[in-house]
Motif scaffolding. Structure first.
Motif, PDB file in Angstrom:
ATOM      1  N   THR A  89       8.556  -0.410  11.981  1.00  0.00           N
ATOM      2  CA  THR A  89       8.649   0.917  11.388  1.00  0.00           C
ATOM      3  C   THR A  89       7.654   0.942  10.235  1.00  0.00           C
ATOM      4  O   THR A  89       7.696   0.078   9.362  1.00  0.00           O
ATOM      5  CB  THR A  89      10.060   1.215  10.854  1.00  0.00           C
ATOM      6  N   ILE A  90       6.778   1.922  10.270  1.00  0.00           N
ATOM      7  CA  ILE A  90       5.791   2.099   9.203  1.00  0.00           C
ATOM      8  C   ILE A  90       6.275   3.255   8.331  1.00  0.00           C
ATOM      9  O   ILE A  90       6.461   4.367   8.811  1.00  0.00           O
ATOM     10  CB  ILE A  90       4.394   2.391   9.779  1.00  0.00           C
ATOM     11  N   VAL A  96       7.346  -1.891   7.181  1.00  0.00           N
ATOM     12  CA  VAL A  96       6.121  -2.142   6.428  1.00  0.00           C
ATOM     13  C   VAL A  96       5.678  -0.824   5.797  1.00  0.00           C
ATOM     14  O   VAL A  96       5.867   0.250   6.372  1.00  0.00           O
ATOM     15  CB  VAL A  96       5.022  -2.771   7.323  1.00  0.00           C
ATOM     16  N   ILE A  97       5.114  -0.921   4.594  1.00  0.00           N
ATOM     17  CA  ILE A  97       4.750   0.263   3.825  1.00  0.00           C
ATOM     18  C   ILE A  97       3.270   0.585   4.014  1.00  0.00           C
ATOM     19  O   ILE A  97       2.412  -0.272   3.819  1.00  0.00           O
ATOM     20  CB  ILE A  97       5.047   0.060   2.315  1.00  0.00           C
ATOM     21  N   LEU A  98       3.006   1.827   4.388  1.00  0.00           N
ATOM     22  CA  LEU A  98       1.634   2.315   4.541  1.00  0.00           C
ATOM     23  C   LEU A  98       1.230   3.019   3.261  1.00  0.00           C
ATOM     24  O   LEU A  98       1.853   4.004   2.857  1.00  0.00           O
ATOM     25  CB  LEU A  98       1.549   3.281   5.729  1.00  0.00           C
ATOM     26  N   VAL A 119      13.768  -6.799   8.242  1.00  0.00           N
ATOM     27  CA  VAL A 119      12.890  -7.448   7.271  1.00  0.00           C
ATOM     28  C   VAL A 119      11.986  -6.389   6.642  1.00  0.00           C
ATOM     29  O   VAL A 119      11.425  -5.547   7.355  1.00  0.00           O
ATOM     30  CB  VAL A 119      12.001  -8.528   7.939  1.00  0.00           C
ATOM     31  N   LEU A 120      11.831  -6.433   5.331  1.00  0.00           N
ATOM     32  CA  LEU A 120      10.871  -5.610   4.616  1.00  0.00           C
ATOM     33  C   LEU A 120       9.622  -6.450   4.402  1.00  0.00           C
ATOM     34  O   LEU A 120       9.704  -7.569   3.880  1.00  0.00           O
ATOM     35  CB  LEU A 120      11.440  -5.159   3.267  1.00  0.00           C
ATOM     36  N   ILE A 147      18.542  -6.936   3.229  1.00  0.00           N
ATOM     37  CA  ILE A 147      17.669  -7.632   4.186  1.00  0.00           C
ATOM     38  C   ILE A 147      16.684  -8.504   3.414  1.00  0.00           C
ATOM     39  O   ILE A 147      16.444  -8.277   2.234  1.00  0.00           O
ATOM     40  CB  ILE A 147      16.883  -6.632   5.071  1.00  0.00           C
ATOM     41  N   PRO A 148      16.082  -9.499   4.096  1.00  0.00           N
ATOM     42  CA  PRO A 148      15.055 -10.294   3.414  1.00  0.00           C
ATOM     43  C   PRO A 148      13.763  -9.499   3.232  1.00  0.00           C
ATOM     44  O   PRO A 148      13.495  -8.558   3.965  1.00  0.00           O
ATOM     45  CB  PRO A 148      14.839 -11.492   4.337  1.00  0.00           C
TER      46      PRO A 148
END
Length: 151
Positions: A33-34, A6-8, A105-106, A133-134
């Motif tokens: 994972t951030i 996940v994007i911070l 997963v993104l 990845i999905p």
């Protein structure tokens, strides 16, 4: 263990993406994972000034991360990891996915503005066919209750 990437960033929709990633990881036995990306144009100053600005940016990212990490640990039992990269967002996301084989997963938050889902979502959907990845898009306006019900 499968991890959710996940994007911070400073976007409002980032919150729902964080919630979704943590809830899915908790319900599937995964991890989070951030990733925070510092754009290269952020430090186009003299070297000394750029180094100070880079360190201040990293401190701000870590402080922002700690808020999400505490919530994930306290509410979801997930201990996320933080990765900070410098460069162009799409390239750095793809590089992180390639470098970490556990990322499965993104997760991106979609903005609610009339102009579209946001620049990152728009750029990443153009790359979707090349992702190994999905990708999950989480609507920025989705309520906490709705997120809980679908995760």
């Amino acid at each position: 263990m499968r991890k959710f990437l996940v994007i911070l960033d400073d976007s409002r929709e980032c919150l729902n993406a964080m919630r979704f990633a943590a809830m899915r990881a908790a319900s599937t036995g995964g991890g989070v994972t951030i990733l925070s990306i510092i754009p290269p144009e952020e430090f186009n100053h003299w070297i000394g000034v750029a180094d100070i600005m880079r360190e201040e940016t990293r401190e701000r990212i870590v402080a922002h991360y700690e808020v999400f990490a505490k919530w994930m640990r306290d509410r979801q039992g997930i201990d996320p990891e933080l990765v900070i990269r410098e460069g162009e967002a799409v390239h750095e996301i793809l590089a992180q996915v390639q470098e970490d084989p556990h990322i499965g997963v993104l997760v991106l938050g979609a903005g609610t503005e009339k102009s579209g889902p946001g620049p990152l979502v728009s750029a990443m959907t153009k790359q979707a066919g090349f992702l190994p990845i999905p990708m999950t898009l989480v609507p920025g306006e989705m309520s906490k209750e709705r997120l809980e019900s679908i995760t």
